[in-house]
Write a protein that holds these residues in place. Structure first.
Motif: not given
Length: 434
Positions: A72-86
């Motif tokens: 659901a998250y990958v397919g529907r575009g949920g809250q994903i962190s593609f990069l480490d904020p640090m």
């Protein structure tokens, strides 16, 4: 000086924030998610509007509680962190000079020396503008990514977190502010008597130190926290300088505000030592009717499955398998956030909904209207002591924050509710204004 509100922007290094349909909006940008320019731009927008700061919500993995899969998250575009904020925050710090920048890091998953070293390094380089959003983690998937079978019990996580923060503070005090000498003629670089071992020993944490990093312009990073359980409130009352709160309704906000402020004196702190900021999203239009049309269009883009998946992730229960009448607390185990359970219950009661129906809804506290209408509602919550300001979650990126900065901030400034210029240089100075 009259009391003024605080504004902090909620960010993600992914397609969307809390609104599951936001990435589908024609104005949302997607191809720049992995580009430094995306984060430089939003940092400049927020600093130009004099925001206290921004922080990245984060998860150390991919949510897969819903239906036992991350589909659901990958397919529907949920809250994903593609990069480490640090890795992203130094880019934003370089593009600005006043804006506070924050990261979410877990006391359960990271040891205090690593936390203290990484955060203070960034705080020194940014000239004292870093916040640490302290979490104890809320999903077993994160625990498994760090070699654990499951998360410890919730209260045990907070007991451990207390010690991690104590240890970090000891490490951050390793160097006295006047330790450097820098005398080339005598060959004296620094005074070793002004560098100290931490020698911290707790029940579950120990670290020797000292850090090799001097104090920052604000001493150490600002401490931010979002727990709303009984144990989480105790933790906030002891440590938090900024609290990210999420309640559905002004009465619930006021009750949380009064309760938490009332706990601070027990820890030798004043009510003004902790700013309570309520999660809010805004849809602003030239008129109220235009704003309502914009909100309706935006909400129509949200997928019900992703809304339910997001609820599953936050409460720690697979809502695709939930049966009405079951107690969420009995299903959570050591997962989930109490604040999210409370929020779901508030939504259910206010809308006369079942738990399943509430789980399908978008998050509350969306303000829709013209700049004047939005400012009216923010002012009412602020002046009624429901909060000290707001964590603004974007519906679309970057346009939500851009439109708020362009249209609403000037109206708040006109009313004397928000700064027109930064009075200080560090984030701690920003959050102590007003």
């Amino acid at each position: 000086m009259p009391r003024q509100m605080h504004l902090v922007a909620y960010l993600k290094t992914g397609p969307t924030a809390l609104h599951g349909g936001g990435w589908r909006h024609p104005e949302a940008t997607l191809t720049d998610i992995l580009e430094p320019s995306r984060y430089e731009h939003i940092a400049r927008v927020l600093e130009d509007a004099c925001f206290d700061g921004c922080f990245f919500a984060d998860l150390f993995g991919l949510y897969d509680i819903h239906a036992g899969s991350h589909a659901a998250y990958v397919g529907r575009g949920g809250q994903i962190s593609f990069l480490d904020p640090m890795v992203v925050l130094p880019i934003m710090a370089r593009a600005t000079s006043r804006l506070g920048i924050g990261a979410t890091l877990s006391t359960t998953l990271f040891n205090p020396y690593h936390l203290a070293r990484t955060l203070l390094s960034l705080d020194v380089l940014s000239k004292g503008r870093v916040a640490w959003n302290i979490v104890t983690s809320a999903t077993d998937l994160e625990a498994k990514n760090f070699g654990l079978d499951a998360l410890p019990a919730k209260d045990a996580r907070y007991d451990h977190a207390d010690e991690v923060v104590e240890a970090c503070l000891k490490l951050w005090g390793s160097w006295d502010p006047d330790a450097f000498i820098h005398d080339k003629a005598s060959g004296r670089f620094a005074d070793p008597d002004k560098v100290h071992y931490a020698n911290y020993v707790g029940a579950s944490v120990r670290t020797r130190g000292p850090l090799s990093i001097p104090q920052s312009a604000q001493g150490h990073p600002v401490l931010m926290q979002a727990g709303s359980s009984e144990r989480g409130r105790q933790f906030a009352a002891r440590w938090a300088e900024v609290v990210f709160a999420a309640q559905a309704g002004q009465a619930e906000m006021q009750a949380f505000y009064a309760d938490l402020k009332g706990r601070l004196p027990a820890y030798g702190r004043r009510p003004e030592d902790c700013a309570i900021l309520v999660q809010t999203s805004v849809v602003v239009g030239e008129t109220d009717s235009i704003a309502r049309e914009k909100a309706a269009f935006l909400d129509a883009l949200a997928e019900e499955e992703l809304n339910v998946a997001a609820t599953s992730s936050s409460v720690g229960v697979d809502m695709s398998r939930y049966r009405e009448g079951e107690q969420l607390g009995a299903l959570q185990g050591t997962q989930g956030m109490q604040g999210s359970v409370d929020l779901l219950d508030q939504m259910r009661r206010q809308g006369n909904l079942t738990v399943t129906e509430a789980a399908k809804r978008l998050l509350p506290n969306q303000i829709v209207g013209s700049p004047t209408t939005v400012a009216d509602e923010l002012e009412e919550m602020f002046t009624s002591r429901a909060c000290d300001g707001f964590v603004l979650t974007p519906n679309t990126f970057p346009t939500s924050h851009e439109s708020f900065a362009r249209a609403v901030v000037p109206e708040l400034q006109r009313r004397g509710l928000f700064r027109k210029a930064y009075a200080g240089k560090t984030l701690r100075e920003h959050v102590r204004e007003g």
